[in-house]
Design a protein around this motif. Structure first.
Motif, PDB file in Angstrom:
ATOM      1  N   THR A 107      51.118 -32.562   4.132  1.00  0.00           N
ATOM      2  CA  THR A 107      50.099 -32.343   3.109  1.00  0.00           C
ATOM      3  C   THR A 107      48.786 -31.872   3.707  1.00  0.00           C
ATOM      4  OG1 THR A 107      49.397 -34.663   3.141  1.00  0.00           O
ATOM      5  CG2 THR A 107      51.073 -34.045   1.515  1.00  0.00           C
ATOM      6  N   SER A 108      48.067 -31.117   2.904  1.00  0.00           N
ATOM      7  CA  SER A 108      46.707 -30.681   3.229  1.00  0.00           C
ATOM      8  C   SER A 108      45.931 -30.620   1.924  1.00  0.00           C
ATOM      9  CB  SER A 108      46.729 -29.304   3.917  1.00  0.00           C
ATOM     10  OG  SER A 108      47.293 -28.337   3.046  1.00  0.00           O
ATOM     11  N   SER A 109      44.657 -30.364   2.007  1.00  0.00           N
ATOM     12  CA  SER A 109      43.794 -30.259   0.818  1.00  0.00           C
ATOM     13  C   SER A 109      43.998 -31.452  -0.117  1.00  0.00           C
ATOM     14  CB  SER A 109      44.059 -28.947   0.069  1.00  0.00           C
ATOM     15  OG  SER A 109      43.916 -27.846   0.915  1.00  0.00           O
ATOM     16  N   ARG A 110      43.999 -32.646   0.475  1.00  0.00           N
ATOM     17  CA  ARG A 110      44.234 -33.850  -0.316  1.00  0.00           C
ATOM     18  C   ARG A 110      42.989 -34.258  -1.100  1.00  0.00           C
ATOM     19  NH1 ARG A 110      46.534 -34.206   4.377  1.00  0.00           N
ATOM     20  NH2 ARG A 110      44.693 -35.092   5.367  1.00  0.00           N
ATOM     21  N   ALA A 111      43.209 -34.678  -2.339  1.00  0.00           N
ATOM     22  CA  ALA A 111      42.158 -35.280  -3.169  1.00  0.00           C
ATOM     23  C   ALA A 111      42.761 -36.539  -3.776  1.00  0.00           C
ATOM     24  CB  ALA A 111      41.701 -34.316  -4.250  1.00  0.00           C
ATOM     25  N   ILE A 112      42.198 -37.689  -3.437  1.00  0.00           N
ATOM     26  CA  ILE A 112      42.716 -38.982  -3.880  1.00  0.00           C
ATOM     27  C   ILE A 112      41.675 -39.631  -4.796  1.00  0.00           C
ATOM     28  CG2 ILE A 112      43.595 -41.239  -3.135  1.00  0.00           C
ATOM     29  CD1 ILE A 112      45.214 -38.862  -1.982  1.00  0.00           C
ATOM     30  N   THR A 113      42.131 -40.187  -5.922  1.00  0.00           N
ATOM     31  CA  THR A 113      41.237 -40.948  -6.796  1.00  0.00           C
ATOM     32  C   THR A 113      41.861 -42.309  -7.084  1.00  0.00           C
ATOM     33  OG1 THR A 113      42.179 -40.113  -8.869  1.00  0.00           O
ATOM     34  CG2 THR A 113      40.337 -38.866  -7.936  1.00  0.00           C
ATOM     35  N   VAL A 114      40.994 -43.290  -7.271  1.00  0.00           N
ATOM     36  CA  VAL A 114      41.396 -44.615  -7.722  1.00  0.00           C
ATOM     37  C   VAL A 114      40.557 -44.907  -8.959  1.00  0.00           C
ATOM     38  CG1 VAL A 114      41.482 -47.084  -7.199  1.00  0.00           C
ATOM     39  CG2 VAL A 114      42.027 -45.412  -5.412  1.00  0.00           C
ATOM     40  N   ALA A 116      40.015 -42.973 -11.352  1.00  0.00           N
ATOM     41  CA  ALA A 116      39.262 -41.731 -11.585  1.00  0.00           C
ATOM     42  C   ALA A 116      38.023 -41.589 -10.712  1.00  0.00           C
ATOM     43  CB  ALA A 116      38.908 -41.579 -13.065  1.00  0.00           C
ATOM     44  N   VAL A 117      37.901 -42.396  -9.646  1.00  0.00           N
ATOM     45  CA  VAL A 117      36.779 -42.292  -8.711  1.00  0.00           C
ATOM     46  C   VAL A 117      37.302 -41.667  -7.419  1.00  0.00           C
ATOM     47  CG1 VAL A 117      35.065 -43.570  -7.368  1.00  0.00           C
ATOM     48  CG2 VAL A 117      35.627 -44.307  -9.704  1.00  0.00           C
ATOM     49  N   ALA A 118      36.679 -40.550  -7.011  1.00  0.00           N
ATOM     50  CA  ALA A 118      37.102 -39.846  -5.796  1.00  0.00           C
ATOM     51  C   ALA A 118      36.967 -40.750  -4.574  1.00  0.00           C
ATOM     52  CB  ALA A 118      36.275 -38.583  -5.606  1.00  0.00           C
ATOM     53  N   GLN A 119      37.998 -40.689  -3.713  1.00  0.00           N
ATOM     54  CA  GLN A 119      38.016 -41.466  -2.475  1.00  0.00           C
ATOM     55  C   GLN A 119      37.759 -40.530  -1.298  1.00  0.00           C
ATOM     56  OE1 GLN A 119      38.770 -45.115  -2.781  1.00  0.00           O
ATOM     57  NE2 GLN A 119      38.042 -44.252  -4.712  1.00  0.00           N
ATOM     58  N   VAL A 120      37.054 -41.017  -0.301  1.00  0.00           N
ATOM     59  CA  VAL A 120      36.673 -40.205   0.850  1.00  0.00           C
ATOM     60  C   VAL A 120      37.551 -40.581   2.045  1.00  0.00           C
ATOM     61  CG1 VAL A 120      34.793 -39.606   2.435  1.00  0.00           C
ATOM     62  CG2 VAL A 120      34.297 -40.050   0.013  1.00  0.00           C
ATOM     63  N   GLU A 121      38.240 -39.548   2.583  1.00  0.00           N
ATOM     64  CA  GLU A 121      39.082 -39.790   3.758  1.00  0.00           C
ATOM     65  C   GLU A 121      38.201 -40.202   4.928  1.00  0.00           C
ATOM     66  OE1 GLU A 121      42.469 -37.617   6.552  1.00  0.00           O
ATOM     67  OE2 GLU A 121      41.870 -36.659   4.684  1.00  0.00           O
ATOM     68  N   GLY A 122      38.629 -41.225   5.671  1.00  0.00           N
ATOM     69  CA  GLY A 122      37.861 -41.720   6.804  1.00  0.00           C
ATOM     70  C   GLY A 122      36.926 -42.858   6.418  1.00  0.00           C
ATOM     71  N   THR A 123      36.559 -42.938   5.145  1.00  0.00           N
ATOM     72  CA  THR A 123      35.705 -44.027   4.652  1.00  0.00           C
ATOM     73  C   THR A 123      36.502 -44.956   3.751  1.00  0.00           C
ATOM     74  OG1 THR A 123      33.762 -42.589   4.726  1.00  0.00           O
ATOM     75  CG2 THR A 123      33.590 -44.578   3.378  1.00  0.00           C
ATOM     76  N   ASP A 124      37.062 -44.388   2.685  1.00  0.00           N
ATOM     77  CA  ASP A 124      37.815 -45.187   1.711  1.00  0.00           C
ATOM     78  C   ASP A 124      39.284 -45.340   2.082  1.00  0.00           C
ATOM     79  OD1 ASP A 124      35.568 -45.500  -0.028  1.00  0.00           O
ATOM     80  OD2 ASP A 124      35.880 -43.428  -0.691  1.00  0.00           O
ATOM     81  N   TYR A 125      39.814 -44.374   2.820  1.00  0.00           N
ATOM     82  CA  TYR A 125      41.220 -44.440   3.218  1.00  0.00           C
ATOM     83  C   TYR A 125      41.426 -43.631   4.489  1.00  0.00           C
ATOM     84  CZ  TYR A 125      41.988 -39.651   1.509  1.00  0.00           C
ATOM     85  OH  TYR A 125      41.935 -38.290   1.330  1.00  0.00           O
ATOM     86  N   THR A 126      42.535 -43.937   5.193  1.00  0.00           N
ATOM     87  CA  THR A 126      42.948 -43.138   6.346  1.00  0.00           C
ATOM     88  C   THR A 126      44.266 -42.464   5.992  1.00  0.00           C
ATOM     89  OG1 THR A 126      44.066 -45.052   7.332  1.00  0.00           O
ATOM     90  CG2 THR A 126      41.800 -44.604   8.051  1.00  0.00           C
ATOM     91  N   PHE A 127      44.558 -41.396   6.686  1.00  0.00           N
ATOM     92  CA  PHE A 127      45.750 -40.592   6.440  1.00  0.00           C
ATOM     93  C   PHE A 127      46.663 -40.652   7.655  1.00  0.00           C
ATOM     94  CE2 PHE A 127      47.795 -36.459   7.206  1.00  0.00           C
ATOM     95  CZ  PHE A 127      48.651 -36.418   6.117  1.00  0.00           C
ATOM     96  N   ALA A 150      44.704 -46.956 -11.515  1.00  0.00           N
ATOM     97  CA  ALA A 150      45.607 -45.834 -11.231  1.00  0.00           C
ATOM     98  C   ALA A 150      45.213 -45.136  -9.930  1.00  0.00           C
ATOM     99  CB  ALA A 150      45.589 -44.843 -12.380  1.00  0.00           C
ATOM    100  N   ILE A 151      46.209 -44.863  -9.096  1.00  0.00           N
ATOM    101  CA  ILE A 151      46.004 -44.113  -7.851  1.00  0.00           C
ATOM    102  C   ILE A 151      46.636 -42.749  -8.068  1.00  0.00           C
ATOM    103  CG2 ILE A 151      46.413 -44.046  -5.367  1.00  0.00           C
ATOM    104  CD1 ILE A 151      46.960 -47.152  -5.676  1.00  0.00           C
ATOM    105  N   VAL A 152      45.832 -41.702  -7.971  1.00  0.00           N
ATOM    106  CA  VAL A 152      46.273 -40.346  -8.288  1.00  0.00           C
ATOM    107  C   VAL A 152      45.939 -39.446  -7.103  1.00  0.00           C
ATOM    108  CG1 VAL A 152      45.953 -38.399  -9.868  1.00  0.00           C
ATOM    109  CG2 VAL A 152      45.966 -40.732 -10.761  1.00  0.00           C
ATOM    110  N   ALA A 153      46.839 -38.502  -6.814  1.00  0.00           N
ATOM    111  CA  ALA A 153      46.631 -37.581  -5.692  1.00  0.00           C
ATOM    112  C   ALA A 153      46.905 -36.143  -6.116  1.00  0.00           C
ATOM    113  CB  ALA A 153      47.547 -37.952  -4.533  1.00  0.00           C
ATOM    114  N   SER A 154      46.134 -35.242  -5.531  1.00  0.00           N
ATOM    115  CA  SER A 154      46.401 -33.803  -5.601  1.00  0.00           C
ATOM    116  C   SER A 154      46.463 -33.333  -4.152  1.00  0.00           C
ATOM    117  CB  SER A 154      45.284 -33.073  -6.351  1.00  0.00           C
ATOM    118  OG  SER A 154      45.216 -33.499  -7.687  1.00  0.00           O
TER     119      SER A 154
END
Length: 191
Positions: A107-114, A116-127, A150-154
Motif C-alpha cells: 500500500t501507498s498513499s494511505r489515509a486512515i480515519t477513526v 471520521a478523524v484523520a490519523q497521522v502516520e508516525g503520531t497516531d499509528y505506525t505502518f 469506525a476505522i476506515v482506510a483509503s
C-alpha cells in the motif's frame, strides 16, 4: 485461511462490487432505502487465455478448487493489480485492539480515519509493510480506537478479498479447463 494461487489471468478480469440495498415502496416511487452493508462485497471473474495458460497452472487452480471442496471452504483472493481503494471499513474500535490489517499489501498513499478523524502516520499509528495476517500490510495505533468507533482506510495497493468461495460446486477437470478460457472462473465474496 488459504490464499488463492498467484496465477494472474492473461486477459482482463473483473472485480464487481455487490451492494445490498432494500427499497420499500414501488419501483417507480421508492419511499425508503436501507443499506444492509456499509461497504460492498465483491464478485471476481478471472478469464485466462488458452494461448498462455499451461497445464501445470490449470492443474494448480483445479487442485486449489478441489482442496476447498468446491464452494465449501472459503479462501482469500489477493488482487493481481495495484488499484486505488477508497473508504474501506477496516473494523470497529474495541477500546483494546491496537493492531489492524489493512486488507491489502504494497500500500501507498494511505489515509486512515477513526470516527471520521484523520490519523497521522508516525503520531497516531505506525505502518508495517506485510506485517499482518497472510502478508497483509498492518497499522498499529498508539492508542486503541474507542469502542464502537469506525476505522476506515483509503489507499493504493493490492487488495485482499477475504471470505471468498467458488461460484461452482461440482465441475470436472475437463469442464474446469474449458471454463477458465471460455467464460472465466467466478469467485464470490461473502460476509
Amino acid at each position: 485461511m488459504a490464499l488463492f494461487p498467484n496465477i494472474a489471468p492473461s486477459l482482463n478480469y473483473k472485480i464487481t462490487p455487490k451492494f445490498r440495498t432494500i427499497i420499500t415502496g414501488d419501483t417507480d416511487d421508492p419511499k425508503q432505502r436501507k443499506r444492509k452493508r456499509l461497504t460492498p462485497l465483491f464478485d471476481i471473474e478471472l478469464l485466462y487465455s488458452a494461448l498462455t495458460i499451461d497445464q501445470a497452472n490449470i492443474t494448480t487452480l483445479y487442485d486449489f478448487f478441489i482442496a476447498r471442496s468446491g464452494q465449501y471452504e472459503s479462501f482469500t483472493f489477493v488482487d493481481f493489480a495495484e488499484r486505488t481503494w477508497n473508504l474501506l471499513s477496516i473494523g470497529t474500535g474495541t477500546g483494546a485492539q491496537v493492531a489492524w490489517n489493512l486488507q491489502a499489501k504494497e500500500t501507498s498513499s494511505r489515509a486512515i480515519t477513526v470516527n471520521a478523524v484523520a490519523q497521522v502516520e508516525g503520531t497516531d499509528y505506525t505502518f508495517s509493510a506485510l506485517g499482518g495476517t497472510d502478508g497483509q500490510d498492518k497499522i498499529t495505533f498508539a492508542v486503541a480506537p474507542t469502542l464502537g468507533h469506525a476505522i476506515v482506510a483509503s489507499y493504493k495497493g493490492k487488495r485482499f478479498f477475504n471470505n471468498c468461495i467458488f461460484q461452482d460446486d461440482n465441475i470436472s477437470l475437463e469442464s474446469f479447463s474449458k471454463k477458465l478460457v471460455a467464460t472465466g472462473l467466478n469467485i464470490s465474496q461473502f460476509s
